[in-house]
Design a protein around this motif. Structure first.
Motif, PDB file in Angstrom:
ATOM      1  N   ARG A  14       0.837  -1.207   0.000  1.00  0.00           N
ATOM      2  CA  ARG A  14       0.000   0.000   0.000  1.00  0.00           C
ATOM      3  C   ARG A  14       0.868   1.252   0.000  1.00  0.00           C
ATOM      4  N   GLN A  15       1.891   1.295   0.848  1.00  0.00           N
ATOM      5  CA  GLN A  15       2.771   2.460   0.912  1.00  0.00           C
ATOM      6  C   GLN A  15       3.549   2.635  -0.390  1.00  0.00           C
ATOM      7  N   TYR A  16       4.038   1.528  -0.927  1.00  0.00           N
ATOM      8  CA  TYR A  16       4.782   1.572  -2.186  1.00  0.00           C
ATOM      9  C   TYR A  16       3.901   2.108  -3.324  1.00  0.00           C
ATOM     10  N   LEU A  17       2.695   1.536  -3.453  1.00  0.00           N
ATOM     11  CA  LEU A  17       1.801   1.965  -4.525  1.00  0.00           C
ATOM     12  C   LEU A  17       1.394   3.426  -4.364  1.00  0.00           C
ATOM     13  N   THR A  18       1.121   3.834  -3.134  1.00  0.00           N
ATOM     14  CA  THR A  18       0.721   5.226  -2.895  1.00  0.00           C
ATOM     15  C   THR A  18       1.827   6.178  -3.340  1.00  0.00           C
ATOM     16  N   ARG A  19       3.051   5.928  -2.874  1.00  0.00           N
ATOM     17  CA  ARG A  19       4.174   6.807  -3.244  1.00  0.00           C
ATOM     18  C   ARG A  19       4.399   6.810  -4.749  1.00  0.00           C
ATOM     19  N   ALA A  20       4.385   5.628  -5.342  1.00  0.00           N
ATOM     20  CA  ALA A  20       4.677   5.515  -6.769  1.00  0.00           C
ATOM     21  C   ALA A  20       3.594   6.169  -7.623  1.00  0.00           C
ATOM     22  N   LEU A  21       2.333   5.968  -7.259  1.00  0.00           N
ATOM     23  CA  LEU A  21       1.244   6.566  -8.035  1.00  0.00           C
ATOM     24  C   LEU A  21       1.218   8.083  -7.872  1.00  0.00           C
ATOM     25  N   GLU A  22       1.512   8.565  -6.674  1.00  0.00           N
ATOM     26  CA  GLU A  22       1.592  10.016  -6.481  1.00  0.00           C
ATOM     27  C   GLU A  22       2.735  10.603  -7.306  1.00  0.00           C
ATOM     28  N   LYS A  23       3.858   9.912  -7.333  1.00  0.00           N
ATOM     29  CA  LYS A  23       5.003  10.362  -8.135  1.00  0.00           C
ATOM     30  C   LYS A  23       4.651  10.385  -9.623  1.00  0.00           C
ATOM     31  N   ALA A  24       3.759   9.468 -10.034  1.00  0.00           N
ATOM     32  CA  ALA A  24       3.332   9.410 -11.438  1.00  0.00           C
ATOM     33  C   ALA A  24       2.256  10.458 -11.759  1.00  0.00           C
ATOM     34  N   LYS A 101      -0.232  -9.690  -9.549  1.00  0.00           N
ATOM     35  CA  LYS A 101       1.048  -9.485  -8.876  1.00  0.00           C
ATOM     36  C   LYS A 101       1.949 -10.665  -9.207  1.00  0.00           C
ATOM     37  N   PRO A 102       3.235 -10.490  -9.315  1.00  0.00           N
ATOM     38  CA  PRO A 102       3.906  -9.194  -9.267  1.00  0.00           C
ATOM     39  C   PRO A 102       3.769  -8.464 -10.596  1.00  0.00           C
ATOM     40  N   PHE A 103       3.695  -7.165 -10.543  1.00  0.00           N
ATOM     41  CA  PHE A 103       3.644  -6.364 -11.756  1.00  0.00           C
ATOM     42  C   PHE A 103       4.644  -5.230 -11.618  1.00  0.00           C
ATOM     43  N   HIS A 104       5.064  -4.703 -12.743  1.00  0.00           N
ATOM     44  CA  HIS A 104       5.991  -3.568 -12.733  1.00  0.00           C
ATOM     45  C   HIS A 104       5.152  -2.300 -12.619  1.00  0.00           C
ATOM     46  N   LEU A 105       5.626  -1.360 -11.868  1.00  0.00           N
ATOM     47  CA  LEU A 105       4.894  -0.116 -11.679  1.00  0.00           C
ATOM     48  C   LEU A 105       4.573   0.556 -13.019  1.00  0.00           C
ATOM     49  N   ARG A 106       5.490   0.493 -13.963  1.00  0.00           N
ATOM     50  CA  ARG A 106       5.256   1.076 -15.281  1.00  0.00           C
ATOM     51  C   ARG A 106       4.013   0.463 -15.930  1.00  0.00           C
ATOM     52  N   PHE A 116      -8.170   5.689 -18.886  1.00  0.00           N
ATOM     53  CA  PHE A 116      -8.653   7.061 -18.993  1.00  0.00           C
ATOM     54  C   PHE A 116      -8.238   7.721 -20.307  1.00  0.00           C
ATOM     55  N   ASP A 117      -7.760   6.905 -21.262  1.00  0.00           N
ATOM     56  CA  ASP A 117      -7.357   7.401 -22.579  1.00  0.00           C
ATOM     57  C   ASP A 117      -6.358   8.552 -22.475  1.00  0.00           C
ATOM     58  N   ILE A 118      -5.361   8.397 -21.615  1.00  0.00           N
ATOM     59  CA  ILE A 118      -4.403   9.477 -21.395  1.00  0.00           C
ATOM     60  C   ILE A 118      -3.245   9.424 -22.387  1.00  0.00           C
ATOM     61  N   GLY A 119      -2.761   8.290 -22.752  1.00  0.00           N
ATOM     62  CA  GLY A 119      -1.727   8.220 -23.780  1.00  0.00           C
ATOM     63  C   GLY A 119      -0.506   9.071 -23.515  1.00  0.00           C
ATOM     64  N   SER A 120       0.200   9.410 -24.563  1.00  0.00           N
ATOM     65  CA  SER A 120       1.508  10.054 -24.441  1.00  0.00           C
ATOM     66  C   SER A 120       1.417  11.540 -24.099  1.00  0.00           C
ATOM     67  N   LEU A 121       0.248  12.148 -24.201  1.00  0.00           N
ATOM     68  CA  LEU A 121       0.127  13.583 -23.930  1.00  0.00           C
ATOM     69  C   LEU A 121       0.308  13.908 -22.449  1.00  0.00           C
ATOM     70  N   SER A 122       0.086  12.927 -21.572  1.00  0.00           N
ATOM     71  CA  SER A 122       0.101  13.185 -20.145  1.00  0.00           C
ATOM     72  C   SER A 122       1.489  13.339 -19.564  1.00  0.00           C
ATOM     73  N   GLY A 123       2.476  12.862 -20.294  1.00  0.00           N
ATOM     74  CA  GLY A 123       3.822  12.861 -19.732  1.00  0.00           C
ATOM     75  C   GLY A 123       4.125  11.570 -19.024  1.00  0.00           C
ATOM     76  N   HIS A 124       3.117  10.696 -18.856  1.00  0.00           N
ATOM     77  CA  HIS A 124       3.367   9.373 -18.283  1.00  0.00           C
ATOM     78  C   HIS A 124       3.907   8.502 -19.387  1.00  0.00           C
ATOM     79  N   SER A 125       5.024   7.853 -19.148  1.00  0.00           N
ATOM     80  CA  SER A 125       5.551   6.953 -20.175  1.00  0.00           C
ATOM     81  C   SER A 125       6.428   5.916 -19.539  1.00  0.00           C
TER      82      SER A 125
END
Length: 125
Positions: A14-24, A101-106, A116-125
């Motif tokens: 939970r802590q790992y996912l929270t930090r990683a998703l917030e960072k993303a 699980k296990p899955f890579h955060l990416r 959410f159909d965000i694709g490459s425009l979001s800066g997430h890659s």
């Protein structure tokens, strides 16, 4: 900003996912069980319910079904380490995505962006 309600009973995960998703770039509210997530459910409060399937008190499938009643627009993604429950989750909540699980955060970020159909425009890659 996509708002995620994370229900995961494993503290480290939970802590790992929270930090990683917030960072993303996501806004994350994390709880340690399905019953703790229920009072937070409201229409338009969250865009995504990201939930473990196997948890004490209330499993993620029941949580997702209740979320569908209380917040019908919210999308659902299950995370699980148990292959046997993946099929049950797919039948119970057919519109949900299941990530094993296990899955890579990416991979998690990619799947959320796809939902959410965000694709490459979001800066997430």
């Amino acid at each position: 900003m996509i708002r995620i309600l994370l229900a995961e009973d494993d503290d480290v995960m939970r802590q790992y996912l929270t930090r990683a998703l917030e960072k993303a770039g996501y806004a994350v509210t994390a709880v340690d069980r399905g019953t703790a997530a229920l009072p937070l459910l409201a229409p338009n409060a969250f865009d995504l319910l990201l939930t473990d399937i196997v948890m004490p008190e209330m499993d993620g499938i029941e949580l997702a079904q209740r979320a569908g009643q209380q917040a019908p627009g919210m999308r659902v993604m299950f995370i699980t380490g148990f292959a046997a429950v993946t099929l049950r989750a797919g039948k119970a909540v057919p519109q949900a995505k299941v990530l094993s699980k296990p899955f890579h955060l990416r991979d998690l970020v990619t799947e959320i962006d796809r939902m959410f159909d965000i694709g490459s425009l979001s800066g997430h890659s």
